[in-house]
Design a protein around this motif. Sequence first.
Motif, mmCIF file in Angstrom:
data_model
loop_
_atom_site.group_PDB
_atom_site.id
_atom_site.type_symbol
_atom_site.label_atom_id
_atom_site.label_comp_id
_atom_site.label_asym_id
_atom_site.label_seq_id
_atom_site.Cartn_x
_atom_site.Cartn_y
_atom_site.Cartn_z
ATOM 1 N N MET A 1 47.067 104.487 30.488
ATOM 2 C CA MET A 1 45.811 103.800 30.684
ATOM 3 C C MET A 1 44.761 104.405 29.754
ATOM 4 S SD MET A 1 43.490 103.684 34.129
ATOM 5 C CE MET A 1 44.396 102.483 35.044
ATOM 6 N N LYS A 2 44.195 103.604 28.874
ATOM 7 C CA LYS A 2 43.173 104.098 27.956
ATOM 8 C C LYS A 2 41.803 103.901 28.592
ATOM 9 C CE LYS A 2 41.386 103.690 23.275
ATOM 10 N NZ LYS A 2 39.999 103.741 23.669
ATOM 11 N N GLU A 3 41.255 104.958 29.104
ATOM 12 C CA GLU A 3 39.942 104.914 29.735
ATOM 13 C C GLU A 3 38.989 105.746 28.902
ATOM 14 O OE1 GLU A 3 39.466 102.954 32.185
ATOM 15 O OE2 GLU A 3 41.527 102.617 32.802
ATOM 16 N N ASN A 4 37.705 105.468 29.049
ATOM 17 C CA ASN A 4 36.719 106.277 28.358
ATOM 18 C C ASN A 4 35.632 106.687 29.338
ATOM 19 O OD1 ASN A 4 34.924 104.065 28.560
ATOM 20 N ND2 ASN A 4 35.674 103.226 26.636
ATOM 21 N N VAL A 5 34.650 107.423 28.852
ATOM 22 C CA VAL A 5 33.608 107.969 29.710
ATOM 23 C C VAL A 5 32.849 106.864 30.429
ATOM 24 C CG1 VAL A 5 31.473 109.329 29.723
ATOM 25 C CG2 VAL A 5 33.396 110.059 28.319
ATOM 26 N N LEU A 6 32.526 105.791 29.743
ATOM 27 C CA LEU A 6 31.783 104.711 30.390
ATOM 28 C C LEU A 6 32.590 104.100 31.536
ATOM 29 C CD1 LEU A 6 29.165 103.147 30.528
ATOM 30 C CD2 LEU A 6 30.061 101.602 28.791
ATOM 31 N N ASP A 7 33.902 103.985 31.381
ATOM 32 C CA ASP A 7 34.736 103.476 32.469
ATOM 33 C C ASP A 7 34.681 104.407 33.688
ATOM 34 O OD1 ASP A 7 35.588 101.195 31.065
ATOM 35 O OD2 ASP A 7 37.191 102.343 30.092
ATOM 36 N N VAL A 8 34.684 105.712 33.450
ATOM 37 C CA VAL A 8 34.566 106.677 34.552
ATOM 38 C C VAL A 8 33.198 106.521 35.216
ATOM 39 C CG1 VAL A 8 34.548 109.122 35.198
ATOM 40 C CG2 VAL A 8 36.124 108.323 33.437
ATOM 41 N N ARG A 29 32.520 118.408 43.779
ATOM 42 C CA ARG A 29 33.022 117.853 42.513
ATOM 43 C C ARG A 29 34.540 117.878 42.425
ATOM 44 N NH1 ARG A 29 29.063 117.603 37.689
ATOM 45 N NH2 ARG A 29 27.243 116.949 38.855
ATOM 46 N N ASP A 30 35.153 118.892 43.022
ATOM 47 C CA ASP A 30 36.613 118.971 42.963
ATOM 48 C C ASP A 30 37.259 117.794 43.690
ATOM 49 O OD1 ASP A 30 36.550 121.301 41.462
ATOM 50 O OD2 ASP A 30 36.661 122.608 43.232
ATOM 51 N N SER A 31 36.742 117.460 44.870
ATOM 52 C CA SER A 31 37.336 116.338 45.599
ATOM 53 C C SER A 31 37.019 115.019 44.906
ATOM 54 C CB SER A 31 36.868 116.313 47.052
ATOM 55 O OG SER A 31 35.484 116.061 47.127
ATOM 56 N N LEU A 32 35.829 114.905 44.341
ATOM 57 C CA LEU A 32 35.476 113.695 43.609
ATOM 58 C C LEU A 32 36.354 113.563 42.364
ATOM 59 C CD1 LEU A 32 33.629 111.270 43.622
ATOM 60 C CD2 LEU A 32 31.875 112.648 42.511
ATOM 61 N N GLU A 33 36.571 114.681 41.673
ATOM 62 C CA GLU A 33 37.446 114.649 40.499
ATOM 63 C C GLU A 33 38.872 114.292 40.889
ATOM 64 O OE1 GLU A 33 38.902 117.331 36.671
ATOM 65 O OE2 GLU A 33 37.358 118.123 38.000
ATOM 66 N N SER A 34 39.349 114.806 42.019
ATOM 67 C CA SER A 34 40.697 114.470 42.486
ATOM 68 C C SER A 34 40.834 112.973 42.720
ATOM 69 C CB SER A 34 41.020 115.214 43.775
ATOM 70 O OG SER A 34 41.088 116.587 43.540
ATOM 71 N N ARG A 35 39.798 112.358 43.331
ATOM 72 C CA ARG A 35 39.842 110.914 43.558
ATOM 73 C C ARG A 35 39.844 110.147 42.243
ATOM 74 N NH1 ARG A 35 35.312 109.260 47.387
ATOM 75 N NH2 ARG A 35 34.668 111.417 47.519
ATOM 76 N N GLU A 45 37.896 113.164 30.432
ATOM 77 C CA GLU A 45 36.925 112.069 30.529
ATOM 78 C C GLU A 45 36.033 112.238 31.760
ATOM 79 O OE1 GLU A 45 36.500 109.876 28.016
ATOM 80 O OE2 GLU A 45 38.054 111.050 27.054
ATOM 81 N N ILE A 46 36.602 112.722 32.840
ATOM 82 C CA ILE A 46 35.829 112.942 34.065
ATOM 83 C C ILE A 46 34.770 114.010 33.816
ATOM 84 C CG2 ILE A 46 35.950 113.799 36.445
ATOM 85 C CD1 ILE A 46 38.829 112.538 36.507
ATOM 86 N N GLY A 47 35.149 115.092 33.158
ATOM 87 C CA GLY A 47 34.194 116.155 32.846
ATOM 88 C C GLY A 47 33.048 115.662 31.971
ATOM 89 N N LYS A 48 33.382 114.847 30.977
ATOM 90 C CA LYS A 48 32.339 114.282 30.110
ATOM 91 C C LYS A 48 31.414 113.360 30.905
ATOM 92 C CE LYS A 48 35.301 114.357 26.027
ATOM 93 N NZ LYS A 48 36.095 113.494 25.122
ATOM 94 N N ALA A 49 31.984 112.582 31.815
ATOM 95 C CA ALA A 49 31.176 111.669 32.632
ATOM 96 C C ALA A 49 30.238 112.457 33.553
ATOM 97 C CB ALA A 49 32.073 110.748 33.452
ATOM 98 N N PHE A 50 30.738 113.533 34.157
ATOM 99 C CA PHE A 50 29.876 114.362 35.005
ATOM 100 C C PHE A 50 28.726 114.952 34.185
ATOM 101 C CE2 PHE A 50 33.311 115.548 38.364
ATOM 102 C CZ PHE A 50 33.086 114.352 39.030
ATOM 103 N N GLY A 51 29.025 115.423 32.991
ATOM 104 C CA GLY A 51 27.977 115.974 32.125
ATOM 105 C C GLY A 51 26.946 114.921 31.754
#
Length: 171
Positions: A1-8, A29-35, A45-51
């Motif tokens: 699956m090709k996802e990007n920051v905007l999709d996250v 954040r850990d539980s949110l990242e797990s989901r 991508e998740i880390g970039k979206a959080f930032g």
Amino acid sequence: MKENVLDVLLYLFEYYMADNPGQPLNEDRDSLESRLVEAGFTSAEIGKAFGWMDTLWQRRAIPPLALQHGLGPSQEPSHRIPSIRLYAPQEMERLDTDCRGFLLFLEGVGILSPANRELVIERVLALPEEDMDLERLKWLILLVLFTQPGEEAAYAWMEELVYDNLTGYIQ
């Protein structure tokens, strides 16, 4: 699956932020990242979206002009000075003519203030991916307005434009 920051970001908006209005991403954040990983997004991508979201929430501290002057949101000064926004080459690369025209339209009808327009442009440039089209820009504007105090009416109008796809009124 090709996802990007905007999709996250859009996933976060739909499944977390909409249920927690006015709240930064304070959930563990850990539980949110797990989901998010379970939903198919990569940790990078998740880390970039959080930032990206953290920076947007930091920008939230600047109140709208009307609120700075002790006016309510419906008492916005009616004597706005018309301005022209000149785009830098890197902004023009990321925002095509349709996107720039849409920003101008939103500012003209009062959905975007000049300050929020600048925040939108800054957040577009902060995204690592280069492909920004009008539909993606609409979602990004919705995200920005969602986080801004005193912009509930503008958010409601933008939400209608995004969900009802009222492009016939714009073109």
